[in-house]
Design an enzyme around this catalytic site. Structure first.
Site, PDB file in Angstrom:
ATOM      1  N   ARG A 125     -33.579  15.195  72.399  1.00 26.83           N
ATOM      2  CA  ARG A 125     -32.269  15.818  72.097  1.00 26.83           C
ATOM      3  C   ARG A 125     -31.749  15.459  70.705  1.00 26.83           C
ATOM      4  NH1 ARG A 125     -31.313  14.121  77.500  1.00 26.83           N
ATOM      5  NH2 ARG A 125     -31.732  15.838  78.921  1.00 26.83           N
ATOM      6  N   LYS A 147     -30.550  24.877  58.490  1.00 26.12           N
ATOM      7  CA  LYS A 147     -31.095  25.932  59.349  1.00 26.12           C
ATOM      8  C   LYS A 147     -32.535  25.573  59.674  1.00 26.12           C
ATOM      9  CE  LYS A 147     -28.536  30.137  58.254  1.00 26.12           C
ATOM     10  NZ  LYS A 147     -28.635  31.491  57.675  1.00 26.12           N
ATOM     11  N   GLU A 189     -35.401  33.107  45.195  1.00 27.35           N
ATOM     12  CA  GLU A 189     -34.221  32.461  45.797  1.00 27.35           C
ATOM     13  C   GLU A 189     -33.336  31.829  44.721  1.00 27.35           C
ATOM     14  OE1 GLU A 189     -33.490  32.970  48.918  1.00 27.35           O
ATOM     15  OE2 GLU A 189     -35.288  32.947  50.177  1.00 27.35           O
ATOM     16  N   LYS A 231     -25.487  26.345  46.935  1.00 28.04           N
ATOM     17  CA  LYS A 231     -25.745  26.328  48.380  1.00 28.04           C
ATOM     18  C   LYS A 231     -24.876  25.270  49.067  1.00 28.04           C
ATOM     19  CE  LYS A 231     -28.851  26.827  52.112  1.00 28.04           C
ATOM     20  NZ  LYS A 231     -30.126  27.250  52.627  1.00 28.04           N
ATOM     21  N   GLU A 241     -22.477  29.590  59.625  1.00 29.51           N
ATOM     22  CA  GLU A 241     -22.506  31.020  59.287  1.00 29.51           C
ATOM     23  C   GLU A 241     -21.535  31.856  60.117  1.00 29.51           C
ATOM     24  OE1 GLU A 241     -26.359  32.401  57.985  1.00 29.51           O
ATOM     25  OE2 GLU A 241     -25.824  34.460  58.497  1.00 29.51           O
ATOM     26  N   ARG A 245     -21.406  32.064  54.707  1.00 19.78           N
ATOM     27  CA  ARG A 245     -22.803  31.649  54.519  1.00 19.78           C
ATOM     28  C   ARG A 245     -23.766  32.838  54.493  1.00 19.78           C
ATOM     29  NH1 ARG A 245     -26.081  26.424  56.924  1.00 19.78           N
ATOM     30  NH2 ARG A 245     -28.068  27.020  56.028  1.00 19.78           N
ATOM     31  N   ASN A 249     -27.942  35.406  52.280  1.00 15.41           N
ATOM     32  CA  ASN A 249     -28.975  36.323  52.745  1.00 15.41           C
ATOM     33  C   ASN A 249     -29.046  37.593  51.915  1.00 15.41           C
ATOM     34  OD1 ASN A 249     -30.230  34.933  54.887  1.00 15.41           O
ATOM     35  ND2 ASN A 249     -28.400  35.255  56.132  1.00 15.41           N
ATOM     36  N   HIS A 252     -32.108  39.772  52.063  1.00 17.61           N
ATOM     37  CA  HIS A 252     -32.913  39.353  53.213  1.00 17.61           C
ATOM     38  C   HIS A 252     -33.006  40.416  54.308  1.00 17.61           C
ATOM     39  CE1 HIS A 252     -32.638  35.556  51.178  1.00 17.61           C
ATOM     40  NE2 HIS A 252     -33.257  34.894  52.125  1.00 17.61           N
ATOM     41  N   HIS A 256     -36.576  40.916  55.332  1.00 16.13           N
ATOM     42  CA  HIS A 256     -37.119  40.561  56.651  1.00 16.13           C
ATOM     43  C   HIS A 256     -37.863  41.741  57.272  1.00 16.13           C
ATOM     44  CE1 HIS A 256     -34.226  36.923  57.462  1.00 16.13           C
ATOM     45  NE2 HIS A 256     -35.249  36.615  56.687  1.00 16.13           N
ATOM     46  N   HIS A 269     -42.306  35.203  51.801  1.00 16.14           N
ATOM     47  CA  HIS A 269     -40.870  35.364  52.062  1.00 16.14           C
ATOM     48  C   HIS A 269     -40.121  35.665  50.753  1.00 16.14           C
ATOM     49  CE1 HIS A 269     -36.950  34.697  53.874  1.00 16.14           C
ATOM     50  NE2 HIS A 269     -36.671  33.851  52.904  1.00 16.14           N
TER      51      HIS A 269
HETATM   52  P1  NAD Z   1     -44.523  27.826  52.791  1.00 11.76           P
HETATM   53  O1  NAD Z   1     -43.872  26.715  53.460  1.00 11.76           O
HETATM   54  O2  NAD Z   1     -45.456  28.679  53.571  1.00 11.76           O
HETATM   55  O3  NAD Z   1     -45.293  27.259  51.523  1.00 11.76           O
HETATM   56  C1  NAD Z   1     -46.002  28.155  50.694  1.00 11.76           C
HETATM   57  C2  NAD Z   1     -47.459  27.743  50.496  1.00 11.76           C
HETATM   58  O4  NAD Z   1     -47.507  26.735  49.510  1.00 11.76           O
HETATM   59  C3  NAD Z   1     -48.138  27.182  51.721  1.00 11.76           C
HETATM   60  O5  NAD Z   1     -49.477  27.595  51.740  1.00 11.76           O
HETATM   61  C4  NAD Z   1     -48.055  25.680  51.485  1.00 11.76           C
HETATM   62  O6  NAD Z   1     -49.040  24.963  52.164  1.00 11.76           O
HETATM   63  C5  NAD Z   1     -48.245  25.612  50.008  1.00 11.76           C
HETATM   64  N1  NAD Z   1     -47.663  24.454  49.341  1.00 11.76           N
HETATM   65  C6  NAD Z   1     -46.458  23.898  49.593  1.00 11.76           C
HETATM   66  N2  NAD Z   1     -46.191  22.958  48.690  1.00 11.76           N
HETATM   67  C7  NAD Z   1     -47.248  22.902  47.867  1.00 11.76           C
HETATM   68  C8  NAD Z   1     -47.551  22.136  46.715  1.00 11.76           C
HETATM   69  N3  NAD Z   1     -46.670  21.275  46.199  1.00 11.76           N
HETATM   70  N4  NAD Z   1     -48.751  22.321  46.124  1.00 11.76           N
HETATM   71  C9  NAD Z   1     -49.625  23.237  46.608  1.00 11.76           C
HETATM   72  N5  NAD Z   1     -49.377  24.029  47.657  1.00 11.76           N
HETATM   73  C10 NAD Z   1     -48.196  23.852  48.279  1.00 11.76           C
HETATM   74  O7  NAD Z   1     -43.452  28.836  52.148  1.00 11.76           O
HETATM   75  P2  NAD Z   1     -42.026  28.625  51.469  1.00 11.76           P
HETATM   76  O8  NAD Z   1     -41.879  29.764  50.549  1.00 11.76           O
HETATM   77  O9  NAD Z   1     -41.833  27.266  50.970  1.00 11.76           O
HETATM   78  O10 NAD Z   1     -41.013  28.800  52.679  1.00 11.76           O
HETATM   79  C11 NAD Z   1     -40.889  30.018  53.375  1.00 11.76           C
HETATM   80  C12 NAD Z   1     -40.254  29.741  54.700  1.00 11.76           C
HETATM   81  O11 NAD Z   1     -38.962  29.197  54.500  1.00 11.76           O
HETATM   82  C13 NAD Z   1     -40.082  30.950  55.566  1.00 11.76           C
HETATM   83  O12 NAD Z   1     -40.525  30.664  56.851  1.00 11.76           O
HETATM   84  C14 NAD Z   1     -38.589  31.201  55.559  1.00 11.76           C
HETATM   85  O13 NAD Z   1     -38.132  31.800  56.747  1.00 11.76           O
HETATM   86  C15 NAD Z   1     -38.073  29.820  55.400  1.00 11.76           C
HETATM   87  N6  NAD Z   1     -36.726  29.756  54.820  1.00 11.76           N
HETATM   88  C16 NAD Z   1     -35.805  29.010  55.453  1.00 11.76           C
HETATM   89  C17 NAD Z   1     -34.551  28.872  54.929  1.00 11.76           C
HETATM   90  C18 NAD Z   1     -33.553  27.974  55.588  1.00 11.76           C
HETATM   91  O14 NAD Z   1     -32.386  27.989  55.201  1.00 11.76           O
HETATM   92  N7  NAD Z   1     -33.957  27.176  56.543  1.00 11.76           N
HETATM   93  C19 NAD Z   1     -34.221  29.505  53.732  1.00 11.76           C
HETATM   94  C20 NAD Z   1     -35.197  30.258  53.087  1.00 11.76           C
HETATM   95  C21 NAD Z   1     -36.456  30.375  53.649  1.00 11.76           C
HETATM   96  N1  GLY Z   2     -31.143  30.717  53.396  1.00  8.27           N
HETATM   97  C1  GLY Z   2     -30.000  31.148  54.070  1.00  8.27           C
HETATM   98  C2  GLY Z   2     -29.128  30.054  54.597  1.00  8.27           C
HETATM   99  O1  GLY Z   2     -29.442  28.908  54.467  1.00  8.27           O
HETATM  100  O2  GLY Z   2     -28.128  30.323  55.162  1.00  8.27           O
END
Ligand code: NAD
Ligand code: GLY
Length: 366
Positions: A125, A147, A189, A231, A241, A245, A249, A252, A256, A269
């Site tokens: 939890r 998030k 972003e 942010k 949100e 917030r 997006n 997005h 999406h 993404h």
């Molecule tokens: P990712 O986590 O898939 O990383 C991209 C690629 O880069 C992967 O293959 C990873 O293994 C590789 N990688 C990571 N760091 C590396 C490094 N230093 N050197 C070499 N390779 C490396 O993608 P991302 O773009 O970081 O994240 C996308 C995700 O984030 C999506 O799932 C999206 O929904 C999520 N997201 C979440 C929020 C939030 O607020 N929580 C906001 C935006 C996006």
């Molecule tokens: N990336 C959108 C949020 O954090 O709300």
């Protein structure tokens, strides 16, 4: 290795407040870690790409603070951001007999960060966790604000929780190994923050884009800092949100839909968001909120960052079906984040005919 001084961006959420540290050499130095909890166990959650690059360096930092430093490397990719993969984290925790004081460390991009955060929210939890984002996208967005989620076959990030980390440690050095395509995805972003909140930052990004693409550390430090400041402000005002917030997006809703239709992982993404911002800016123009020059400016910058500006071909009905699954939709009505004059975002619905026009004007031919 060029050094930049460590920057600190506070995120003010009452008892859930924490700092984002941004700098070089953070993984190699004990400084940023000092006041984090010392507990019996730590679990580094990473993936099969990032763990071989950085897990040992992080484990060395943690070895002096924890009795055991465990590791789990998840399969890499958005297509693995699901329940099955999440369970690997719980398997590792339970198999090792980890208690509720165990600290989870998310070492990776947004996929690892979102999954590790969700695992931390659920295990016994709730256990503490620290974000160590290794992509630009994760440093400027996903690691900040709490998030956490996994995908469902019927919708992206549909299963998750708001759960804040104890700290975010953005070591700019790890960006050296990031593939160029991923760097561009992160820039989407970064660019996002300009139209929604800070046109001076947009001017700066335009001027510094070559330095950012060349991974100049001082330029990256400013980009990560300003993105995190914006942010932090938004999340501080509206953590869960309720309204504001949603402006994060921007791009997005269209993005999406693109990700879902292409299959998670085919378009990154950030690529989908980059293209989605062009469509959202164009929709803002059709609603009379910004002029054509503004749309052209967003499109130029997105393209210059190495991101697609044309959506893949997809039947209109499919667009609308996918956009109705968006978390901002209410009662089946799609709500878009639009630009209400440069530097200011709003959220509103738009007539289907206008949305269709924008999609047609900005999609590749079938
Ligand atoms: P990712 O986590 O898939 O990383 C991209 C690629 O880069 C992967 O293959 C990873 O293994 C590789 N990688 C990571 N760091 C590396 C490094 N230093 N050197 C070499 N390779 C490396 O993608 P991302 O773009 O970081 O994240 C996308 C995700 O984030 C999506 O799932 C999206 O929904 C999520 N997201 C979440 C929020 C939030 O607020 N929580 C906001 C935006 C996006
Ligand atoms: N990336 C959108 C949020 O954090 O709300």
């Amino acid at each position: 290795m060029s050094l930049v001084p460590t920057l600190r961006v506070p995120i003010d959420l009452g008892e859930r407040s924490y700092d984002i540290l941004i700098g070089t050499g953070l993984l190699a130095d004990d400084a940023g870690w000092d006041d984090l909890p010392r507990s019996a166990d730590a679990l580094i959650v990473s993936n099969t790409t990032v763990a071989p690059l950085y897990a040992e360096r992080l484990a060395a930092r943690l070895a002096t603070r924890h009795r055991r430093v465990l590791q789990v490397a998840l399969p890499d990719g958005e297509q693995h951001k699901d329940w099955q993969t999440l369970n690997l984290v719980f398997d590792a925790l339970l198999a090792a007999g980890c208690d509720r004081k165990t600290v989870l460390y998310a070492l990776g991009g947004g996929v690892v960060g979102d999954m590790c955060g969700f695992a931390a929210a659920c295990y016994m939890r709730g256990v503490p966790f620290v974000q160590v984002p290794t992509t630009l996208l994760a440093q400027v967005d996903s690691s900040v604000g709490g998030k956490t989620a996994v995908n469902h076959p019927l919708g992206k990030n549909m299963i998750g929780a708001f759960y804040q980390p104890l700290r975010v440690l953005c070591d700019l050095d790890v960006l050296d190994t990031l593939p160029a395509r991923e760097l561009s995805a992160g820039l989407a972003e970064v660019i996002k923050y300009g139209p929604i909140a800070d046109m001076a930052f947009l001017d700066w990004i335009e001027a510094q884009l070559p330095a950012l693409l060349a991974r100049d550390k001082a330029a990256l430090a400013h980009a990560v800092r300003r993105s995190c400041e914006i942010k932090a402000w938004v999340v501080g005002e509206d953590e869960r949100e309720g309204g504001l917030r949603a402006i994060l997006n921007f791009g997005h809703t269209f993005g999406h839909a693109i990700e879902a239709v292409m299959g998670y992982g085919a378009w990154l993404h950030g690529e989908a968001v980059g293209c989605g911002m062009v469509l959202a800016a164009a929709l803002s123009q059709r609603l009379g909120l910004v002029d054509a020059a503004f749309v052209a400016r967003v499109q130029r910058l997105v393209a210059a960052a190495g991101l697609p500006v044309q959506a893949p071909p997809m039947p209109l009905a499919r667009w609308f079906d996918l956009m109705r699954v968006d978390k901002k939709a209410e009662g089946g009505e799609i709500r878009f984040v639009l630009i209400d004059g440069p530097g200011k975002a709003c959220m509103r619905a738009a007539p289907d005919a206008l949305v269709a026009e924008v999609i047609s004007a900005h999609s590749a031919a079938a």
